[in-house]
Scaffold this motif. Structure first.
Motif, PDB file in Angstrom:
ATOM      1  N   TRP A  74       0.833  -1.198   0.000  1.00 24.44           N
ATOM      2  CA  TRP A  74       0.000   0.000   0.000  1.00 24.44           C
ATOM      3  C   TRP A  74       0.871   1.252   0.000  1.00 24.44           C
ATOM      4  O   TRP A  74       2.004   1.232   0.468  1.00 24.44           O
ATOM      5  CB  TRP A  74      -0.958  -0.002   1.195  1.00 24.44           C
ATOM      6  CG  TRP A  74      -0.283   0.115   2.532  1.00 24.44           C
ATOM      7  CD1 TRP A  74      -0.030   1.261   3.229  1.00 24.44           C
ATOM      8  CD2 TRP A  74       0.226  -0.959   3.331  1.00 24.44           C
ATOM      9  NE1 TRP A  74       0.601   0.960   4.408  1.00 24.44           N
ATOM     10  CE2 TRP A  74       0.764  -0.396   4.497  1.00 24.44           C
ATOM     11  CE3 TRP A  74       0.283  -2.345   3.165  1.00 24.44           C
ATOM     12  CZ2 TRP A  74       1.351  -1.154   5.498  1.00 24.44           C
ATOM     13  CZ3 TRP A  74       0.865  -3.114   4.161  1.00 24.44           C
ATOM     14  CH2 TRP A  74       1.391  -2.520   5.313  1.00 24.44           C
ATOM     15  N   PRO A  75       0.312   2.345  -0.532  1.00 22.66           N
ATOM     16  CA  PRO A  75       1.053   3.620  -0.524  1.00 22.66           C
ATOM     17  C   PRO A  75       0.829   4.347   0.801  1.00 22.66           C
ATOM     18  O   PRO A  75      -0.200   4.178   1.454  1.00 22.66           O
ATOM     19  CB  PRO A  75       0.408   4.387  -1.683  1.00 22.66           C
ATOM     20  CG  PRO A  75      -1.006   3.883  -1.705  1.00 22.66           C
ATOM     21  CD  PRO A  75      -0.939   2.445  -1.269  1.00 22.66           C
ATOM     22  N   THR A  76       1.800   5.161   1.174  1.00 26.10           N
ATOM     23  CA  THR A  76       1.653   5.997   2.365  1.00 26.10           C
ATOM     24  C   THR A  76       2.581   7.192   2.250  1.00 26.10           C
ATOM     25  O   THR A  76       3.429   7.249   1.356  1.00 26.10           O
ATOM     26  CB  THR A  76       1.944   5.188   3.658  1.00 26.10           C
ATOM     27  OG1 THR A  76       1.512   5.935   4.790  1.00 26.10           O
ATOM     28  CG2 THR A  76       3.423   4.865   3.792  1.00 26.10           C
ATOM     29  N   LYS A  77       2.403   8.135   3.148  1.00 25.87           N
ATOM     30  CA  LYS A  77       3.308   9.290   3.243  1.00 25.87           C
ATOM     31  C   LYS A  77       3.834   9.352   4.662  1.00 25.87           C
ATOM     32  O   LYS A  77       3.104   9.120   5.614  1.00 25.87           O
ATOM     33  CB  LYS A  77       2.585  10.585   2.889  1.00 25.87           C
ATOM     34  CG  LYS A  77       2.309  10.730   1.415  1.00 25.87           C
ATOM     35  CD  LYS A  77       2.014  12.198   1.087  1.00 25.87           C
ATOM     36  CE  LYS A  77       1.716  12.324  -0.378  1.00 25.87           C
ATOM     37  NZ  LYS A  77       2.894  12.665  -1.151  1.00 25.87           N
ATOM     38  N   LEU A  78       5.126   9.676   4.771  1.00 24.23           N
ATOM     39  CA  LEU A  78       5.749   9.801   6.077  1.00 24.23           C
ATOM     40  C   LEU A  78       6.706  10.978   6.022  1.00 24.23           C
ATOM     41  O   LEU A  78       7.630  10.985   5.188  1.00 24.23           O
ATOM     42  CB  LEU A  78       6.494   8.505   6.439  1.00 24.23           C
ATOM     43  CG  LEU A  78       7.199   8.489   7.783  1.00 24.23           C
ATOM     44  CD1 LEU A  78       6.178   8.567   8.925  1.00 24.23           C
ATOM     45  CD2 LEU A  78       8.061   7.245   7.914  1.00 24.23           C
ATOM     46  N   ASP A  79       6.466  11.959   6.852  1.00 25.24           N
ATOM     47  CA  ASP A  79       7.305  13.165   6.879  1.00 25.24           C
ATOM     48  C   ASP A  79       7.423  13.793   5.493  1.00 25.24           C
ATOM     49  O   ASP A  79       8.510  14.201   5.060  1.00 25.24           O
ATOM     50  CB  ASP A  79       8.702  12.851   7.431  1.00 25.24           C
ATOM     51  CG  ASP A  79       8.666  12.327   8.859  1.00 25.24           C
ATOM     52  OD1 ASP A  79       7.765  12.748   9.627  1.00 25.24           O
ATOM     53  OD2 ASP A  79       9.525  11.500   9.208  1.00 25.24           O
ATOM     54  N   GLY A  80       6.326  13.801   4.737  1.00 25.22           N
ATOM     55  CA  GLY A  80       6.308  14.408   3.415  1.00 25.22           C
ATOM     56  C   GLY A  80       6.884  13.535   2.307  1.00 25.22           C
ATOM     57  O   GLY A  80       6.911  13.934   1.154  1.00 25.22           O
ATOM     58  N   ARG A  81       7.354  12.346   2.646  1.00 26.94           N
ATOM     59  CA  ARG A  81       7.903  11.435   1.641  1.00 26.94           C
ATOM     60  C   ARG A  81       6.843  10.414   1.227  1.00 26.94           C
ATOM     61  O   ARG A  81       6.142   9.875   2.077  1.00 26.94           O
ATOM     62  CB  ARG A  81       9.112  10.668   2.193  1.00 26.94           C
ATOM     63  CG  ARG A  81      10.279  11.545   2.556  1.00 26.94           C
ATOM     64  CD  ARG A  81      11.435  10.737   3.155  1.00 26.94           C
ATOM     65  NE  ARG A  81      10.980  10.050   4.367  1.00 26.94           N
ATOM     66  CZ  ARG A  81      11.297   8.805   4.696  1.00 26.94           C
ATOM     67  NH1 ARG A  81      12.074   8.092   3.914  1.00 26.94           N
ATOM     68  NH2 ARG A  81      10.853   8.254   5.797  1.00 26.94           N
ATOM     69  N   SER A  82       6.764  10.145  -0.075  1.00 24.61           N
ATOM     70  CA  SER A  82       5.858   9.107  -0.578  1.00 24.61           C
ATOM     71  C   SER A  82       6.570   7.770  -0.507  1.00 24.61           C
ATOM     72  O   SER A  82       7.683   7.618  -1.013  1.00 24.61           O
ATOM     73  CB  SER A  82       5.455   9.401  -2.019  1.00 24.61           C
ATOM     74  OG  SER A  82       4.667  10.561  -2.068  1.00 24.61           O
ATOM     75  N   LEU A  83       5.912   6.820   0.134  1.00 25.56           N
ATOM     76  CA  LEU A  83       6.496   5.498   0.323  1.00 25.56           C
ATOM     77  C   LEU A  83       5.536   4.422  -0.158  1.00 25.56           C
ATOM     78  O   LEU A  83       4.329   4.638  -0.250  1.00 25.56           O
ATOM     79  CB  LEU A  83       6.782   5.254   1.810  1.00 25.56           C
ATOM     80  CG  LEU A  83       7.734   6.226   2.499  1.00 25.56           C
ATOM     81  CD1 LEU A  83       7.726   5.982   4.007  1.00 25.56           C
ATOM     82  CD2 LEU A  83       9.138   6.060   1.942  1.00 25.56           C
ATOM     83  N   VAL A  84       6.093   3.260  -0.425  1.00 27.72           N
ATOM     84  CA  VAL A  84       5.305   2.060  -0.685  1.00 27.72           C
ATOM     85  C   VAL A  84       5.635   1.105   0.457  1.00 27.72           C
ATOM     86  O   VAL A  84       6.807   0.783   0.689  1.00 27.72           O
ATOM     87  CB  VAL A  84       5.667   1.414  -2.042  1.00 27.72           C
ATOM     88  CG1 VAL A  84       4.913   0.100  -2.228  1.00 27.72           C
ATOM     89  CG2 VAL A  84       5.379   2.361  -3.185  1.00 27.72           C
ATOM     90  N   CYS A  85       4.617   0.686   1.180  1.00 21.87           N
ATOM     91  CA  CYS A  85       4.805  -0.273   2.267  1.00 21.87           C
ATOM     92  C   CYS A  85       4.569  -1.673   1.734  1.00 21.87           C
ATOM     93  O   CYS A  85       3.620  -1.905   0.972  1.00 21.87           O
ATOM     94  CB  CYS A  85       3.837   0.007   3.408  1.00 21.87           C
ATOM     95  SG  CYS A  85       4.185   1.555   4.260  1.00 21.87           S
ATOM     96  N   ILE A  86       5.426  -2.579   2.140  1.00 25.30           N
ATOM     97  CA  ILE A  86       5.312  -3.980   1.742  1.00 25.30           C
ATOM     98  C   ILE A  86       5.341  -4.809   3.025  1.00 25.30           C
ATOM     99  O   ILE A  86       6.339  -4.802   3.754  1.00 25.30           O
ATOM    100  CB  ILE A  86       6.467  -4.403   0.807  1.00 25.30           C
ATOM    101  CG1 ILE A  86       6.526  -3.506  -0.424  1.00 25.30           C
ATOM    102  CG2 ILE A  86       6.325  -5.876   0.412  1.00 25.30           C
ATOM    103  CD1 ILE A  86       7.781  -3.683  -1.269  1.00 25.30           C
TER     104      ILE A  86
END
Length: 157
Positions: A74-86
């Motif tokens: 799933w996609p997420t944002k952390l501290d303004g960064r776009s991440l993909v969580c696996i």
């Protein structure tokens, strides 16, 4: 000839909400296995950890939560960064990894240019394999009597 698309990437393994550790990984896509992505994690042991799952799962997971069971993305944002969580789950344990969305998306884009969605079947080599199988079968059938005795009776009858 098969094409391989690889990308070295540093993921973060989430240990707690406050703590994560970097995990070097390699994303691998091979046109001879067009439905799958392969990920190799180098976790500080003598042998790396390998996971294989559907490319479509990763493609969807960049945009919205996808997967169930052993692999979820799933996609997420952390501290303004776009991440993909696996999230990976196995009998040996569970792991939550975060990957930079831009790097994963760029790598996926390369795989999608080489093998567009819906065209994977053409890369499996089924026609070539089926042709080879039929050639073997027709050669076997060309024997003197084939599988049956000359009198046409079933073997053992």
């Amino acid at each position: 000839m098969h094409t391989v698309v690889e990308r070295e990437l540093e993921l973060n393994m989430v240990l707690s909400p406050e703590r994560s550790i970097p995990v070097p990984a390699r994303l691998i896509y091979r046109t001879d296995d067009p439905y799958a992505v392969h990920v190799t994690f180098h976790v500080g042991s003598d042998s790396p950890v390998h996971w294989t799952f559907a490319r479509e799962l990763l493609v969807e997971g960049v945009f919205r939560p996808s997967g169930e069971g052993d692999v979820r993305v799933w996609p997420t944002k952390l501290d303004g960064r776009s991440l993909v969580c696996i999230a990976l789950s196995s009998p040996d344990g569970d792991a939550l990894l975060e990957a930079p969305a831009a790097a994963v998306s760029a790598w996926l884009e390369r795989t999608l240019r080489i093998v567009p969605p819906g065209s994977e079947g053409r890369h499996l080599g089924l026609d070539k394999g089926l042709s080879a199988l039929l050639t073997l079968t027709s050669r076997d059938d060309a024997g003197a009597d084939g599988p049956w005795p000359a009198d046409g009776a079933e073997p053992g009858a």
